[in-house]
Design an enzyme around this catalytic site. Structure first.
Site, short mmCIF file in Angstrom:
data_model
loop_
_atom_site.label_atom_id
_atom_site.label_comp_id
_atom_site.label_asym_id
_atom_site.label_seq_id
_atom_site.Cartn_x
_atom_site.Cartn_y
_atom_site.Cartn_z
N ASN A 52 -18.83 25.44 -4.80
CA ASN A 52 -20.12 25.33 -4.12
C ASN A 52 -20.68 26.74 -4.02
OD1 ASN A 52 -22.27 24.99 -2.40
ND2 ASN A 52 -21.02 24.53 -0.59
N TRP A 53 -21.62 27.02 -4.90
CA TRP A 53 -22.16 28.39 -4.96
C TRP A 53 -23.05 28.72 -3.77
CZ3 TRP A 53 -23.91 29.24 -10.78
CH2 TRP A 53 -22.76 29.28 -11.59
N LYS A 54 -23.47 27.70 -3.03
CA LYS A 54 -24.43 27.90 -1.92
C LYS A 54 -25.66 28.66 -2.46
CE LYS A 54 -20.63 27.66 1.25
NZ LYS A 54 -20.12 27.91 2.60
N HIS B 190 -23.23 18.70 3.81
CA HIS B 190 -22.48 19.95 4.05
C HIS B 190 -22.75 20.40 5.48
CE1 HIS B 190 -21.21 24.11 3.89
NE2 HIS B 190 -20.46 23.76 2.85
N GLU C 242 -23.44 23.13 6.67
CA GLU C 242 -24.61 24.02 6.82
C GLU C 242 -25.90 23.21 6.88
OE1 GLU C 242 -23.54 26.59 3.55
OE2 GLU C 242 -21.81 27.25 4.74
N GLU D 61 -14.15 19.51 5.61
CA GLU D 61 -14.39 20.94 5.77
C GLU D 61 -14.53 21.27 7.25
OE1 GLU D 61 -16.12 22.77 1.90
OE2 GLU D 61 -17.76 22.10 3.16
N GLY E 157 -16.02 29.98 5.33
CA GLY E 157 -16.51 31.35 5.19
C GLY E 157 -15.95 32.31 6.23
N SER F 185 -12.37 28.34 3.30
CA SER F 185 -11.58 29.54 3.00
C SER F 185 -10.39 29.27 2.08
CB SER F 185 -11.13 30.23 4.29
OG SER F 185 -12.26 30.65 5.04
N GLY G 43 -16.19 27.62 -1.56
CA GLY G 43 -17.41 28.41 -1.38
C GLY G 43 -17.24 29.81 -1.95
N GLY G 44 -16.93 30.75 -1.07
CA GLY G 44 -16.85 32.16 -1.45
C GLY G 44 -16.02 32.43 -2.70
#
Ligand code: PGA
Length: 250
Positions: A9-11, A95, A97, A167, A173, A212, A233-234
């Site tokens: 997930n590149w966000k 998600h 976010e 999640e 993150g 993470s 993510g990251g």
């Protein structure tokens, strides 16, 4: 035996130049992955780049959000039929976010889930509790409410062609991962809840863990009985790290 799935997930990250490097590494790395499915969910402007770069590869791709309706006067929005028309396989819905920053409710997320599926996309339904909710022992109630909203609208059968991602918000993150045991407990809870409607669907349901995940902690997480891969993510922005996570699914 469920196949493992690792989704990046590149966000809101990337550029044409950065993506080209990342996708180049991913394409070649993916040729060595026979027992794990890999996908990338990118911002809308880069879907064309994914389509071009990944068309001859085993890496699937998709979007990070979708509108719940097919079409209409909704400036700035993108519908599920459009994403399907464009060639997306996956779309992330709900998600944390989106839920927490943009106030998306579980019923709206359920509508997005149903719209995605109706268009032939595979929705990746995100569920998970905040730190406050975990500390007040509300994890199962929160996850159940998020899951039940989808089952109530689309039916448990709809989960046959969907992915669930657990999640925990406090692990996204933050560098703080749920322990494999903590994650496993919630994954098992999700599977049980679905099994209450349809045991066969529950057995086949791919449930990803996100929060993470890194190359170093992926092997232990992925070794748990009900963890079928990760939503990353990251670490999905760093080719070596992402590929190390993918290899942990092999
Ligand atoms: P993270 O994000 O891997 O950076 O924690 C996961 C996600 O939000 O999907």
């Amino acid at each position: 035996m469920r196949r493992k799935l690792v989704v990046g997930n590149w966000k809101m990250h990337g550029s044409l130049a950065q993506n080209a490097v990342l996708l180049g590494a991913l394409k070649s790395g993916a040729t060595q992955l026979s027992r794990v499915d890999v996908a990338v969910c990118a911002p809308f402007p880069y879907l064309d780049q994914l389509r071009q770069e990944l068309s001859a590869s085993t890496v699937k791709w998709g979007a990070q959000d979708v509108h719940q309706l097919e079409k209409g006067a909704f400036t700035g929005e993108v519908s599920a039929p459009m994403l399907a028309d464009f060639g997306c396989t996956y779309v992330i819905v709900g998600h944390s976010e989106r839920r927490n920053i943009y106030g998306e409710s579980s019923s709206l997320v359920a509508e997005k889930f149903a719209a995605a599926q109706q268009a032939g996309l595979i929705p990746i339904l995100c569920v998970g509790e905040t730190l406050e909710q975990r500390e007040s022992s509300a994890t199962e109630a929160v996850v159940a409410e998020q899951l039940d909203a989808v089952i109530a609208l689309a039916g448990a059968q709809a989960l046959r062609k969907a992915v669930v991602a657990y999640e925990p918000v406090w692990a996204i993150g933050t560098g703080e991962t749920a322990s494999p045991e903590q994650a496993q407990a919630v994954h098992a809870f999700i599977r049980q809840r679905v099994a209450g409607h349809d045991a066969e669907v529950a057995q086949g349901l791919v449930i990803l863990y996100g929060g993470s995940v890194k190359g170093a902690n992926a092997p232990e997480l992925f070794s748990m009985a009900d963890i079928d891969g990760g939503l990353i993510g990251g670490a999905a922005l760093i080719a070596d790290e992402f590929l190390a996570i993918c290899r942990a699914g092999q």
